[in-house]
Structure formats: structure tokens, C-alpha cells
Scaffold this motif. Structure first.
Motif, PDB file in Angstrom:
ATOM      1  N   LEU A   3     -15.032  -4.539  27.580  1.00 52.67           N
ATOM      2  CA  LEU A   3     -16.051  -5.318  26.875  1.00 52.67           C
ATOM      3  C   LEU A   3     -15.808  -6.813  27.059  1.00 52.67           C
ATOM      4  O   LEU A   3     -16.750  -7.579  27.302  1.00 52.67           O
ATOM      5  N   ALA A   4     -14.546  -7.233  26.948  1.00 49.83           N
ATOM      6  CA  ALA A   4     -14.226  -8.644  27.166  1.00 49.83           C
ATOM      7  C   ALA A   4     -14.608  -9.066  28.580  1.00 49.83           C
ATOM      8  O   ALA A   4     -15.127 -10.166  28.804  1.00 49.83           O
ATOM      9  N   MET A   5     -14.373  -8.181  29.538  1.00 48.85           N
ATOM     10  CA  MET A   5     -14.755  -8.469  30.923  1.00 48.85           C
ATOM     11  C   MET A   5     -16.267  -8.607  31.041  1.00 48.85           C
ATOM     12  O   MET A   5     -16.782  -9.519  31.714  1.00 48.85           O
ATOM     13  N   ALA A   6     -17.009  -7.713  30.390  1.00 50.77           N
ATOM     14  CA  ALA A   6     -18.473  -7.788  30.432  1.00 50.77           C
ATOM     15  C   ALA A   6     -18.973  -9.080  29.812  1.00 50.77           C
ATOM     16  O   ALA A   6     -19.893  -9.725  30.328  1.00 50.77           O
ATOM     17  N   LEU A   7     -18.368  -9.485  28.707  1.00 51.98           N
ATOM     18  CA  LEU A   7     -18.788 -10.703  28.008  1.00 51.98           C
ATOM     19  C   LEU A   7     -18.468 -11.966  28.807  1.00 51.98           C
ATOM     20  O   LEU A   7     -19.117 -12.998  28.640  1.00 51.98           O
ATOM     21  N   SER A   8     -17.464 -11.882  29.690  1.00 56.93           N
ATOM     22  CA  SER A   8     -17.058 -13.072  30.448  1.00 56.93           C
ATOM     23  C   SER A   8     -17.918 -13.293  31.687  1.00 56.93           C
ATOM     24  O   SER A   8     -17.602 -14.140  32.516  1.00 56.93           O
ATOM     25  N   GLY A   9     -19.006 -12.548  31.820  1.00 61.99           N
ATOM     26  CA  GLY A   9     -19.920 -12.764  32.932  1.00 61.99           C
ATOM     27  C   GLY A   9     -20.715 -14.042  32.780  1.00 61.99           C
ATOM     28  O   GLY A   9     -20.757 -14.663  31.714  1.00 61.99           O
ATOM     29  N   SER A  10     -21.326 -14.472  33.868  1.00 65.32           N
ATOM     30  CA  SER A  10     -22.215 -15.644  33.876  1.00 65.32           C
ATOM     31  C   SER A  10     -21.537 -16.907  33.370  1.00 65.32           C
ATOM     32  O   SER A  10     -22.122 -17.710  32.624  1.00 65.32           O
ATOM     33  N   GLY A  11     -20.277 -17.087  33.746  1.00 62.63           N
ATOM     34  CA  GLY A  11     -19.589 -18.330  33.441  1.00 62.63           C
ATOM     35  C   GLY A  11     -19.097 -18.482  32.027  1.00 62.63           C
ATOM     36  O   GLY A  11     -18.674 -19.571  31.627  1.00 62.63           O
TER      37      GLY A  11
END
Length: 319
Positions: A25-33
Motif C-alpha cells: 500500500l505504501a508503494m502504491a501511495l508513493s506513485g506519481s511523485g
């Protein structure tokens, strides 16, 4: 001021893959800069193992680059370091605080007053979520790998835990501020489960308890799902008994395979049908929990950075 930092709390029964889901989830949230902080509060160093880095200190460390150039930082929060930081912040007890640590007083205090321990752990997460630099929040989102479902409501509901311990003073004010954040629209408590009776029951009970305590429930993440391996026709034949050992043995003989394997194949097929029936029943239970459900597959090659990216792609609905 920028939009408030999102807080995503991830809980789940032991063995459901809670830490893996929190990391994905943290990885998903860290998308788009975006800049994201992943915190753990149980002292297991599970995050370090997932990202194959050295054990995390009480310090935010960059552990991965998110999709499209975001940044993922990680932090292992322990109550002793959090209390020393608290004493320095509110009472300027630098050397004196470290002396208390050497005498074991900090460990003694957090053992006899577990409510204080939880305030210290959640307090560090609160500080990271509220930290501001140059008129903007440092992190776009903070993900907490939290304690198991059985004690998550008590862990997050720090005000009730401190009711008989601290009615006034800095630690009371901090607890009040933490509770404001825990109940804010930008906070989401996600529950991780697997399609088995006990974890599903605990998840449903956890949703009820969190709701009763006015804590915002987010998604239910069903982890480690497996596809059905029996076709609809084969399932029907196994269930009504028309797929018998003799007919299977004949087919195996024609294919040059040992007909004696027919019994094992039929038993394995019946086990798979039974497992699918149990999973279907648990999906029905979760469908009535009133929260959105997302499923993650069991990855046969284990969990590494590539696997986290794959799971992150499936968790975009949570972002």
C-alpha cells in the motif's frame, strides 16, 4: 497549506500478511511523485526484511522509489526512543532522559502503563504526519503497520487507555491531538484477512469495534487468494459422483499414465472443490461487512521488491 497528510493504518490477524500489505500500500501511495512514510510499531523489523535492507533505526530511511518517481521512506518506532524524544521535546531532558533509560525506568514505566506506551508509538506517527516544512506537509501519506486486529481499537483509542493515568498535562494534550487525527477524514483503518473462518470472523468483529469507537474503517484486503483449479463441469461430476475412479483410470491408461493414480486425482479434486466452497462462503460473509473489499493473490515466487510493485498495482483503489 497543502491538503492534510493521509494516514493509512493497516491491521490484521497474525499470519494474514499484514506487513506485506502495508508495504505494498505504501508503494502504491508513493506513485506519481508522492513522498510516503511506512512505519512499524511492533519491533519485528518486518519492513527491513521485505525491502532487504539493514534493520531500521529510529530514523526515517529511504527504502524504495515508487511508481513514476515517488519516494518511499521507512521508520521503525520503538517506545523507548519515542519517550526519550518526548522528554526532550516537552521537558528538555536530554542527558537526564538517557540516564533514565540506562536505569531501566523507561521500560518499567511503559510496562506498567501500556496506555502510555501506545501514546508514544502513535505519537511518533502523529508527529511525522503533521510535520511541515516550507508551508507544506513533509509526507503526502503515512502508512502504519499496526498491531493485530484483536487489539487495534484499544491501540488507536489512546484517550480511553489514558483515562485513569493522565487527565491533564502534555501527554494528555498529545493524546487528544492523536485522537483528532485518528478520527479525521484523512485517516483510514484497513483490515487484512484471508479466506478462512477465524480471520474473517475477527475482521468482522474488528470492523464493529472500530465503528463503535468512531474510528474510520477503510477497505478490507483479502490476501493470499488462490484461483479455483477445478472446471465447472469437473466440479459438477465430482459433486454428483459421476466422475468415478474407474472412468478416470481408463482415461489415464489411454494416455499412458498409471491408472492407479485415479484415486489420488479424485481425492485431490474433491479437496479443491471443498476449499473453493469454504472460500466462497467466506466471501459471502465479507460481502455483508459494509466495507469495500479488494483481493490480492498468493504469489508463488515469494515477496521481493518486484512482488510489492505487483501487489501495489492491485491496491490503487485504496489510494
Amino acid at each position: 497549506m497543502a491538503i492534510a497528510t493521509e494516514l493509512h493504518v493497516v491491521t490484521g490477524k497474525g499470519g494474514t500478511g499484514k506487513t506485506t500489505v502495508a508495504a505494498a500500500l505504501a508503494m502504491a501511495l508513493s506513485g506519481s511523485g508522492r513522498k510516503v512514510l511506512l512505519c512499524e510499531v511492533e519491533g519485528r523489523q518486518g519492513i527491513a526484511q521485505l525491502f532487504d535492507v539493514a534493520p531500521l533505526p529510529y530514523e526515517e530511511r529511504k527504502v524504495a522509489v515508487g511508481p513514476d518517481g515517488g519516494e518511499l521512506y521507512a521508520l521503525a518506532v520503538d517506545p523507548e526512543s519515542a519517550l526519550l524524544e518526548y522528554l526532550q521535546m516537552f521537558y528538555r531532558l536530554g542527558r537526564a532522559g538517557r540516564a533514565l533509560d540506562r536505569f531501566g525506568i523507561i521500560d518499567f514505566a511503559t510496562t506498567i502503563a501500556p496506555g502510555v506506551r501506545d501514546v508514544l508509538l502513535t505519537g511518533k506517527v502523529y508527529e511525522a504526519a503533521k510535520r511541515v516544512e516550507k508551508d507544506r506537509f513533509v509526507y503526502d501519506a503515512v502508512v502504519m503497520d499496526a498491531p493485530p486486529t484483536g487489539r487495534i481499537s484499544r491501540f488507536l483509542n489512546v484517550n480511553s487507555e489514558l483515562a485513569g493515568l493522565a487527565k491533564v498535562g502534555p501527554i494528555r494534550r498529545q493524546a487528544d491531538s492523536i485522537m483528532q487525527m485518528m478520527r479525521a477524514p484523512s485517516t483510514h483503518v484497513h483490515l487484512v484477512t484471508v479466506l478462512e473462518e477465524m480471520p474473517v470472523t475477527e475482521t468482522i468483529d474488528g470492523i464493529a469495534e472500530l465503528t463503535s469507537d468512531q474510528l474510520p474503517v477503510g477497505h478490507v484486503v483479502v490476501n493470499l487468494t488462490q484461483p479455483g483449479h477445478v472446471s465447472a463441469d469437473a466440479r459438477a461430476s465430482l459433486e454428483d459422483g459421476t466422475l468415478d475412479r474407474a472412468s478416470v483410470a481408463t482415461v489415464l491408461d489411454r494416455a499412458g499414465l498409471p491408472g492407479a493414480a485415479a484415486a489420488s486425482l479424485i481425492d485431490g479434486g474433491l479437496d479443491a472443490v471443498h476449499r473453493d466452497q469454504l472460500q466462497t462462503a467466506q466471501r459471502v460473509e465479507l460481502a455483508g461487512c459494509g466495507r469495500p473489499v479488494v483481493e490480492l493473490p498468493r504469489l508463488t515466487d515469494g515477496i521481493d521488491l518486484g512482488a510489492l510493485y505487483e501487489l501495489a498495482e492491485r491496491l490503487k483503489d485504496l489510494t
